[in-house]
Structures are given as C-alpha cells and as structure tokens.
Design an enzyme around this catalytic site. Structure first.
Site, PDB file in Angstrom:
ATOM      1  CB  THR A 103      -0.949  -0.030   1.216  1.00  0.00           C
ATOM      2  OG1 THR A 103      -1.750   1.154   1.200  1.00  0.00           O
ATOM      3  CG2 THR A 103      -0.197  -0.099   2.536  1.00  0.00           C
ATOM      4  CD  GLU A 154      -5.400  11.741   2.169  1.00  0.00           C
ATOM      5  OE1 GLU A 154      -6.022  12.138   1.172  1.00  0.00           O
ATOM      6  OE2 GLU A 154      -5.423  10.575   2.588  1.00  0.00           O
ATOM      7  CG  HIS A 193      -2.075   4.855   5.239  1.00  0.00           C
ATOM      8  ND1 HIS A 193      -2.062   4.504   3.903  1.00  0.00           N
ATOM      9  CD2 HIS A 193      -1.495   3.838   5.902  1.00  0.00           C
ATOM     10  CE1 HIS A 193      -1.482   3.330   3.769  1.00  0.00           C
ATOM     11  NE2 HIS A 193      -1.136   2.904   4.971  1.00  0.00           N
TER      12      HIS A 193
HETATM   13  N1  PXP Z   1      -5.222   8.316   1.684  1.00  0.00           N
HETATM   14  C1  PXP Z   1      -4.293   7.949   0.771  1.00  0.00           C
HETATM   15  C2  PXP Z   1      -3.558   9.000   0.035  1.00  0.00           C
HETATM   16  C3  PXP Z   1      -4.061   6.580   0.495  1.00  0.00           C
HETATM   17  O1  PXP Z   1      -3.146   6.224  -0.409  1.00  0.00           O
HETATM   18  C4  PXP Z   1      -4.834   5.616   1.184  1.00  0.00           C
HETATM   19  C5  PXP Z   1      -4.671   4.168   0.876  1.00  0.00           C
HETATM   20  O2  PXP Z   1      -3.414   3.767   1.050  1.00  0.00           O
HETATM   21  C6  PXP Z   1      -5.771   6.058   2.118  1.00  0.00           C
HETATM   22  C7  PXP Z   1      -5.942   7.414   2.353  1.00  0.00           C
HETATM   23  C8  PXP Z   1      -6.626   5.092   2.885  1.00  0.00           C
HETATM   24  O3  PXP Z   1      -5.849   4.307   3.701  1.00  0.00           O
HETATM   25  P1  PXP Z   1      -6.513   3.011   4.346  1.00  0.00           P
HETATM   26  O4  PXP Z   1      -6.882   2.107   3.212  1.00  0.00           O
HETATM   27  O5  PXP Z   1      -5.425   2.468   5.209  1.00  0.00           O
HETATM   28  O6  PXP Z   1      -7.708   3.478   5.116  1.00  0.00           O
END
Ligand code: PXP
Length: 242
Positions: A103, A154, A193
C-alpha cells in the site's frame, strides 16, 4: 471553530476482491452507490500503475454512478496525468508509488521532488482539478506544498495508526501541528491511512482537519457488518469527536 469533517471512502479494496477472481463481482461502482446512500462525502480511488485494483474503466463508471466528488489518487507520472485530465475528477491526490509496496507506505517527498511535481501540479490546477499532496506530517513538507501551490495536503496517518502509547501521542501531535501549519498558510489539511473505529477519534478531533480518507478498514469491516453500517459507524465516531 471546528468545521465539518468530510469522510472520503476509499473503495479500492472492493476492486481487489473482484480482481482476485478476474470477474466483475464485487463491483466498486456498487460500493460507490452505498457510500453515497450512507452519507459519505466523497469517493476515493487509487488507479495504480499496475492496475491491481481500480481499472481505468472503473473511474468513468464511478463518476457516472454518483454525484459525490471523486478524489483520484495518482502517482506523479505523465500516464496518470493524462488519465486525470481525461476524467476530470474533483480532486487528484498525488501519492508516491512503488510497484513492490503493498500500500502507500510513506508520504510523498514534496520537498525533494519539487521539480518533478511542479509541472504536474500546475497542469492539474489549470484543468480545475483540486490538487492534494499526500505527505508526512512535517513542516518541510507543508512548506514544499506551499511552494508548489497545492491547495490541499493529505497528512499520512500511518505512523500514528501503527504506534502505541507515548509514540502514538507524539505522532498525533505531529499531525495536529502539521494541520495547524497548513491552515495558517492557506492550505486545507486532510488526513488518512490506517484509520479504524478504534483510532479515528483523536485524529477527527483535530479541529483544522477538513477531510479523512478511509478505505481498508471500512471494506474489511463491511465483511462483518456491511459497508453501509461500517460507513455510518465511522461517520458517527467522527462526528462525536468534533
Ligand atoms: N489516503 C491515501 C492517500 C491513500 O493512499 C490511502 C490508501 O493507502 C488512504 C488514504 C486510505 O488508507 P486506508 O486504506 O489504510 O484506510
């Protein structure tokens, strides 16, 4: 004053499950419809270079299926820029991308990659696409976002999500400081994340944050309680923390 905290739902992993069998079920478009009905504020989707989950054709179908804004997560490449310009999502969140990673493991080095990022940020902004940079909660990255003219950052909450005890408190403080610095400089801070029902509230309580993007946990929890219920519960927890 603490404003509204939007919830963007990342539906990539619905496509991960679909692709495991090579067919068309479960369809991320149906997930986008459920996000809409459950009161989510946006759909987030990452079109990765290897297309391991979301595919090009999904983007258009998602955009047709919902009026919610689409936040397209993308690598800073010419290929992804062309796709963003063709699909015109509401927002494009530029993320670092390495093929071998499971990821998005760390934030974008907006400071170190200024020259590579500048033309991409400029062309997205010229097309009226709101640019967000997915960065570590560090002052130098916020300052780099300012120099690049990005309206949004973000903040990567992965280190917070994985830490415990005092380390978690330190990571939370870094996110709060970065969010405050961003707002002070006219940048709208988002975060995401690794957020879950258990760890979302301290992040949601940071008053400057305008949006959280949450994916893996919600899609995982959907197996047990359904996607609609998972989104509603996350929304309730976020609202209670504000
Ligand atoms: N924001 C970004 C920029 C991401 O790349 C991700 C997925 O890796 C997320 C949010 C969401 O993270 P998660 O799937 O761990 O909730």
């Amino acid at each position: 004053m603490t404003g509204l905290l939007r919830l963007g739902v990342n539906i990539d992993h619905v496509a991960t499950i679909r692709n495991a069998r090579g067919g068309d079920h479960p369809d991320p478009v149906r997930a986008a419809e459920i996000v809409t009905a459950a009161g989510g504020d946006g759909i987030t989707a990452h079109l990765r270079e290897d297309r391991r989950h979301i595919r090009d054709s999904d983007l258009q179908r998602i955009q047709a299926a919902t009026d919610l804004p689409l936040n397209l997560e993308m690598a800073a490449s010419e290929e992804m820029l062309a796709i963003a310009l063709a699909h015109r999502p509401h927002a494009a969140c530029i993320v670092p991308e390495r093929r071998e990673e499971r990821t998005t493991e760390g934030g974008l080095d907006a400071a170190g990659l200024h020259n590579q990022l500048q033309p991409i940020v400029t062309r997205l902004l010229d097309a009226d696409i709101r640019v967000s940079l997915f960065v570590e909660p560090e002052a130098r990255q916020i300052e780099a976002a300012m120099r690049l003219g990005a309206p949004v950052v973000e903040l990567h909450t992965g280190a917070y999500a994985h830490a415990t005890g005092e380390a978690r408190a330190r990571e939370l403080a870094r996110i709060a400081d970065a969010a405050a610095l961003a707002v002070k400089n006219g940048i709208e801070p988002h975060a995401g994340h690794g957020l879950t029902f258990d760890n979302v509230q301290p992040v949601a309580a940071i008053p400057q944050l305008a949006e959280l993007n949450i994916g893996h946990y919600l899609v995982g929890e959907a197996i047990f309680i359904g996607l609609d219920a998972a989104i509603r519960r996350m929304r309730t927890l976020m609202d209670a923390a504000r």
